[in-house]
Enzyme design. Structure first.
Site, PDB file in Angstrom:
ATOM      1  N   ARG A 187      42.319  35.802  41.200  1.00 44.60           N
ATOM      2  CA  ARG A 187      42.543  35.655  42.643  1.00 44.60           C
ATOM      3  C   ARG A 187      41.274  35.190  43.350  1.00 44.60           C
ATOM      4  O   ARG A 187      41.339  34.421  44.326  1.00 44.60           O
ATOM      5  CB  ARG A 187      43.041  36.978  43.218  1.00 44.60           C
ATOM      6  CG  ARG A 187      44.447  37.356  42.756  1.00 44.60           C
ATOM      7  CD  ARG A 187      44.781  38.788  43.107  1.00 44.60           C
ATOM      8  NE  ARG A 187      44.672  39.008  44.542  1.00 44.60           N
ATOM      9  CZ  ARG A 187      44.557  40.226  45.085  1.00 44.60           C
ATOM     10  NH1 ARG A 187      44.509  41.305  44.308  1.00 44.60           N
ATOM     11  NH2 ARG A 187      44.479  40.343  46.395  1.00 44.60           N
ATOM     12  N   ARG A 190      45.358  45.531  32.965  1.00 46.84           N
ATOM     13  CA  ARG A 190      45.711  46.136  34.238  1.00 46.84           C
ATOM     14  C   ARG A 190      45.928  45.033  35.271  1.00 46.84           C
ATOM     15  O   ARG A 190      45.028  44.241  35.530  1.00 46.84           O
ATOM     16  CB  ARG A 190      44.578  47.056  34.725  1.00 46.84           C
ATOM     17  CG  ARG A 190      44.267  48.195  33.782  1.00 46.84           C
ATOM     18  CD  ARG A 190      43.170  49.075  34.327  1.00 46.84           C
ATOM     19  NE  ARG A 190      41.892  48.358  34.420  1.00 46.84           N
ATOM     20  CZ  ARG A 190      40.741  48.945  34.738  1.00 46.84           C
ATOM     21  NH1 ARG A 190      40.697  50.221  35.014  1.00 46.84           N
ATOM     22  NH2 ARG A 190      39.631  48.220  34.795  1.00 46.84           N
ATOM     23  N   ASP A 222      46.685  44.031  39.246  1.00 45.84           N
ATOM     24  CA  ASP A 222      46.431  44.622  40.554  1.00 45.84           C
ATOM     25  C   ASP A 222      47.734  44.882  41.299  1.00 45.84           C
ATOM     26  O   ASP A 222      48.805  44.399  40.915  1.00 45.84           O
ATOM     27  CB  ASP A 222      45.552  43.687  41.391  1.00 45.84           C
ATOM     28  CG  ASP A 222      44.142  43.563  40.852  1.00 45.84           C
ATOM     29  OD1 ASP A 222      43.687  44.505  40.168  1.00 45.84           O
ATOM     30  OD2 ASP A 222      43.491  42.530  41.119  1.00 45.84           O
TER      31      ASP A 222
END
Length: 244
Positions: free
Chosen positions: A194, A49, A51
């Site tokens: 991140r 997945r 973001d």
């Protein structure tokens, strides 16, 4: 039969890969196009997945159908899909081969522009107001290999069964005014890359020392790490499988 799809997408217009209510996703667009062409309801399972706003240069998904598919499906699918999603190939795999669980590694790249650049405004973090020391950032990268519990870089309140990840590569490179961070591991937690980049930038700008990264990781709390880097600079660039 089970088929794998290799594809890429620009994540700017999507709320991530995975289908979610009241938000447009890459998975929704992919399944809608497949279902239209094959004239049956198709559900896909992605390798992971991403973001909201994150891109994928190379990602895989699988789906099942009783139809025998030809080579022309990739071209037809590209005709149905929007311009920011591109199918590279579709190929058959073993019936129990899984796009997510059979992945052996995942590799991401993160891009930072060290000068104000209108041409990379939507594809790299514009970090030109403060200089970054790439040597200190690479010194900190070596510390990542000392650990496997990356709770400090995980998004809070997720359903992760474990926060353990095996790091294979972490390195910063500079090409002119652009920095590229390449990181590879057996798995990644939500928001992990991140959060690592945001912390590395604090090290590169002198807010933290490279050795401070050990305490950040050992605290096992998201608040100990830096602010997450902007999503638009992040790219999933490879997912590894043993297809033999």
């Amino acid at each position: 039969m089970r088929y794998f799809i290799e594809f890429s997408y620009n994540g700017k217009n999507y709320f991530g890969y995975q289908i979610q209510p009241n938000a447009i996703s890459v998975q929704e667009e992919l399944e809608k196009a497949l279902s239209t062409i094959l004239r049956e309801e198709i559900k896909t399972t992605g390798a992971g997945r991403t973001d909201t706003g994150v891109h994928a240069k190379k990602i895989f998904a699988h789906f099942d159908t009783e139809k025998v598919l030809g080579n022309e499906l990739s071209r037809r699918l590209n005709s149905f899909l929007p311009a920011d999603i591109s199918i590279k190939r579709i190929f058959p795999v073993k019936a129990d081969f899984h796009a997510r669980f059979d992945a052996t590694f995942r590799t991401y790249e993160y891009y930072i522009s060290l000068e104000k650049n209108p041409f990379t405004e939507e594809s790299a973090w514009q970090h030109w107001r403060k200089p970054l020391d790439i040597n200190k950032m690479n010194e900190a990268c070596k510390i990542l290999f000392e650990y496997e519990d990356f709770t400090s870089f995980a998004k809070l309140h997720t359903d992760n069964k474990t926060n353990l990840c095996k790091m294979y590569k972490a390195e910063w490179e500079q090409n002119g005014s652009e920095l590229k961070f390449t990181v590879s591991a057996n798995r990644f937690l939500r928001n992990m890359v991140r959060a690592i980049v945001g912390t590395m930038v604090e090290i590169g700008s002198g807010k933290l020392k490279p050795e401070d990264l050990r305490k950040v990781i050992e605290d096992k709390h998201r608040n100990s790490a830096g602010t997450s880097a902007p999503a638009h600079g992040l790219y999933l660039v490879d997912v590894g499988y043993d297809f033999d």
